[in-house]
Design a protein around this motif. Structure first.
Motif, mmCIF file in Angstrom:
data_model
loop_
_atom_site.group_PDB
_atom_site.id
_atom_site.type_symbol
_atom_site.label_atom_id
_atom_site.label_comp_id
_atom_site.label_asym_id
_atom_site.label_seq_id
_atom_site.Cartn_x
_atom_site.Cartn_y
_atom_site.Cartn_z
ATOM 1 N N GLY A 15 71.082 -48.055 118.185
ATOM 2 C CA GLY A 15 72.340 -47.350 117.942
ATOM 3 C C GLY A 15 72.524 -46.971 116.476
ATOM 4 N N LEU A 16 72.185 -47.889 115.570
ATOM 5 C CA LEU A 16 72.309 -47.580 114.140
ATOM 6 C C LEU A 16 71.341 -46.484 113.711
ATOM 7 N N THR A 57 82.174 -33.560 107.830
ATOM 8 C CA THR A 57 83.039 -34.589 108.396
ATOM 9 C C THR A 57 82.272 -35.455 109.395
ATOM 10 N N GLY A 58 81.478 -34.834 110.231
ATOM 11 C CA GLY A 58 80.662 -35.585 111.191
ATOM 12 C C GLY A 58 79.666 -36.501 110.505
ATOM 13 N N ALA A 59 79.031 -36.002 109.454
ATOM 14 C CA ALA A 59 78.077 -36.825 108.706
ATOM 15 C C ALA A 59 78.783 -38.003 108.052
ATOM 16 N N SER A 60 79.957 -37.759 107.510
ATOM 17 C CA SER A 60 80.706 -38.846 106.870
ATOM 18 C C SER A 60 81.096 -39.918 107.879
ATOM 19 N N VAL A 61 81.496 -39.507 109.065
ATOM 20 C CA VAL A 61 81.864 -40.470 110.106
ATOM 21 C C VAL A 61 80.646 -41.290 110.521
ATOM 22 N N ALA A 69 80.291 -45.314 109.910
ATOM 23 C CA ALA A 69 80.052 -46.234 111.025
ATOM 24 C C ALA A 69 78.823 -47.102 110.752
ATOM 25 N N CYS A 70 77.787 -46.524 110.182
ATOM 26 C CA CYS A 70 76.603 -47.311 109.814
ATOM 27 C C CYS A 70 76.950 -48.360 108.773
ATOM 28 N N ALA A 71 77.697 -47.965 107.760
ATOM 29 C CA ALA A 71 78.091 -48.912 106.712
ATOM 30 C C ALA A 71 78.962 -50.029 107.271
ATOM 31 N N VAL A 83 76.734 -52.483 109.205
ATOM 32 C CA VAL A 83 75.946 -53.319 108.287
ATOM 33 C C VAL A 83 76.851 -54.360 107.615
ATOM 34 N N ALA A 84 78.039 -53.953 107.205
ATOM 35 C CA ALA A 84 78.972 -54.905 106.579
ATOM 36 C C ALA A 84 79.374 -55.999 107.572
ATOM 37 N N TYR A 85 79.576 -55.626 108.831
ATOM 38 C CA TYR A 85 79.915 -56.617 109.857
ATOM 39 C C TYR A 85 78.762 -57.599 110.058
#
Length: 73
Positions: free
Chosen positions: A21-22, A51-55, A59-61, A64-66
């Protein structure tokens, strides 16, 4: 020593799914940035692609933080 194979399989399945998924999210972000560059070269704005790329990257960041917070806790 007894190995709980069901738990091991469950951990493997979840980690494989999250990894795939990532990778898909990151690939979609890169693809959206490429579409933005093409739109900018053609005279368009490409704001939706940005905007799509930023989202996708956010979500990836967040994932990873989680994961890091789970390791540290």
């Amino acid at each position: 020593m007894k190995i709980d194979w069901a738990a091991l399989g469950s951990v493997f399945g979840v980690s494989l799914g999250v990894t795939v998924g990532l990778v898909v999210l990151y690939t979609l972000g890169i693809s959206a940035l490429t579409r933005r560059e093409r739109a900018a070269a053609g005279g368009g704005s490409g704001a939706l692609a940005l905007t799509g790329a930023s989202v996708c990257f956010a979500a990836c960041a967040a994932a990873v933080a989680y994961g890091i917070s789970l390791i540290v806790a």
